[in-house]
Scaffold this motif. Sequence first.
Motif, PDB file in Angstrom:
ATOM      1  N   THR A 236       1.124  -0.933   0.056  1.00  0.00           N
ATOM      2  CA  THR A 236      -0.046   0.057  -0.131  1.00  0.00           C
ATOM      3  C   THR A 236       0.706   1.462   0.220  1.00  0.00           C
ATOM      4  OG1 THR A 236      -0.166  -0.071   2.127  1.00  0.00           O
ATOM      5  CG2 THR A 236      -1.874  -1.316   1.195  1.00  0.00           C
ATOM      6  N   SER A 237       2.291   0.821   0.409  1.00  0.00           N
ATOM      7  CA  SER A 237       3.226   2.191   0.642  1.00  0.00           C
ATOM      8  C   SER A 237       3.165   2.898  -0.800  1.00  0.00           C
ATOM      9  CB  SER A 237       4.542   1.956   0.985  1.00  0.00           C
ATOM     10  OG  SER A 237       4.501   1.863   2.059  1.00  0.00           O
ATOM     11  N   GLN A 240      -0.149   4.207  -3.116  1.00  0.00           N
ATOM     12  CA  GLN A 240      -0.138   5.997  -2.248  1.00  0.00           C
ATOM     13  C   GLN A 240       1.129   6.743  -3.502  1.00  0.00           C
ATOM     14  OE1 GLN A 240      -0.241   6.314   1.960  1.00  0.00           O
ATOM     15  NE2 GLN A 240      -0.145   4.425   2.039  1.00  0.00           N
ATOM     16  N   ASN A 244       0.379   9.515  -5.477  1.00  0.00           N
ATOM     17  CA  ASN A 244       1.155  10.974  -5.503  1.00  0.00           C
ATOM     18  C   ASN A 244       1.568  11.575  -6.409  1.00  0.00           C
ATOM     19  OD1 ASN A 244       0.191  10.866  -2.238  1.00  0.00           O
ATOM     20  ND2 ASN A 244       2.069  10.213  -1.807  1.00  0.00           N
ATOM     21  N   PRO A 254       5.642   7.303   1.605  1.00  0.00           N
ATOM     22  CA  PRO A 254       4.358   7.167   2.897  1.00  0.00           C
ATOM     23  C   PRO A 254       4.762   5.660   3.689  1.00  0.00           C
ATOM     24  CG  PRO A 254       3.523   6.935   0.460  1.00  0.00           C
ATOM     25  CD  PRO A 254       4.631   6.880   0.505  1.00  0.00           C
ATOM     26  N   SER A 257      -0.672   2.203   4.909  1.00  0.00           N
ATOM     27  CA  SER A 257      -2.113   2.220   5.132  1.00  0.00           C
ATOM     28  C   SER A 257      -2.667   1.726   4.222  1.00  0.00           C
ATOM     29  CB  SER A 257      -2.125   3.724   5.200  1.00  0.00           C
ATOM     30  OG  SER A 257      -3.464   4.068   5.430  1.00  0.00           O
ATOM     31  N   ASP A 259      -6.350   2.223   5.314  1.00  0.00           N
ATOM     32  CA  ASP A 259      -7.501   3.304   5.099  1.00  0.00           C
ATOM     33  C   ASP A 259      -6.830   4.440   3.859  1.00  0.00           C
ATOM     34  OD1 ASP A 259      -8.453   2.521   7.106  1.00  0.00           O
ATOM     35  OD2 ASP A 259      -7.676   3.749   8.257  1.00  0.00           O
ATOM     36  N   ALA A 260      -5.250   5.433   3.306  1.00  0.00           N
ATOM     37  CA  ALA A 260      -5.228   6.156   2.385  1.00  0.00           C
ATOM     38  C   ALA A 260      -5.644   5.183   1.508  1.00  0.00           C
ATOM     39  CB  ALA A 260      -3.441   6.201   2.668  1.00  0.00           C
ATOM     40  N   SER A 263      -9.014   5.576   0.295  1.00  0.00           N
ATOM     41  CA  SER A 263      -9.401   6.483  -0.276  1.00  0.00           C
ATOM     42  C   SER A 263      -8.971   7.580  -1.352  1.00  0.00           C
ATOM     43  CB  SER A 263      -9.047   7.913   0.770  1.00  0.00           C
ATOM     44  OG  SER A 263      -7.415   7.902   0.394  1.00  0.00           O
TER      45      SER A 263
END
Length: 332
Positions: A236-237, A240, A244, A254, A257, A259-260, A263
């Motif tokens: 998941t890093s 993200q 980004n 990052p 996460s 949760d990230a 989203s």
Amino acid sequence: MIPFSILDLSQISEGSSISDALANSARMAQGAESAGYKRYWLAEHHGMPGIASAATAIVIAHVGAATKTIRIGSGGIMLPNHSPLVIAEQFGTLEALNPGRVDLGIGRAPGTDMMTARALRRNMDAGVESFPNDIMELQKLLGEPDEGQRILAVPGANSHVPIWLLGSSLYSAQLAAQLGLPYAFASHFAPELLFDALQLYRTHFRPSAALNKPHTMVGVMGVAADSDAQAEFQFTSMQQSFANLRRNVRVPFPRPSYDAVASLTPDENTMIDHMLRYAMVGSPATIEKRLGSFLEQTQADELIISMPIHDIGARLKSVELFASLPFMQKVA
């Protein structure tokens, strides 16, 4: 069985420093050497708060000083950002410091945004348009000088540092074939033209003083852990990070996460799934099935793995687990 290698961006993880990132690159190179990987390459990127390898040759020297046998080099140097003479001197110096261990992978992309690229290049159009000639000039500077040759790379001349051409397009495949150079395809983030590029390169390859037959390397993102769930969480890093990049949000690499990732927009998820379609994420058993199919399809001579994992301990564990796969030809 084929050699495995590591592609490192010397990532600056959220909550850590640039010094930490560079120290972690040395640790990871040592782990790769112990595990039998063939090469440890660093990538040139600029203006990115999550990447510490902008001064690529210096980081390669740092990694070289921390290791003894593994090949070290660039994956790659973005040649239009530099004069061939400067790169010949840098890599001639690296070869003098680490005899018989240095590779020079070169690419044509800027490795950054356009504003930073202009600050690096000054004349962007000239740098890109002269790329094939710059490669040949670089070969000349690293080779045996002609009698009376006025411009010499010192160090550099007579070092014969092997040059690889890196790319993600048909242009790079055709140029590597014409020049008779080994070819590494960036399938770890640009998978679209992988098979077309490999076919073009192999079909049109011209033997050269550097290479008598085609030689290919393919890249994958790799996150190995004891379980699929652990690996997917660590990945998941990277998800993200790609989001980004698309948003032009410049932050350190990052923390993982769920949760990230939840989203992310549908468009972002589609983009990430496409660009990372060849990511190898999971337990060794899961990766073995997927990677075996990928290697069979590509018929690549070598594999290079980028391991985008936030925690250095988990990253070192991933290095070990990939080395446990039956496809890896270990280097003594």
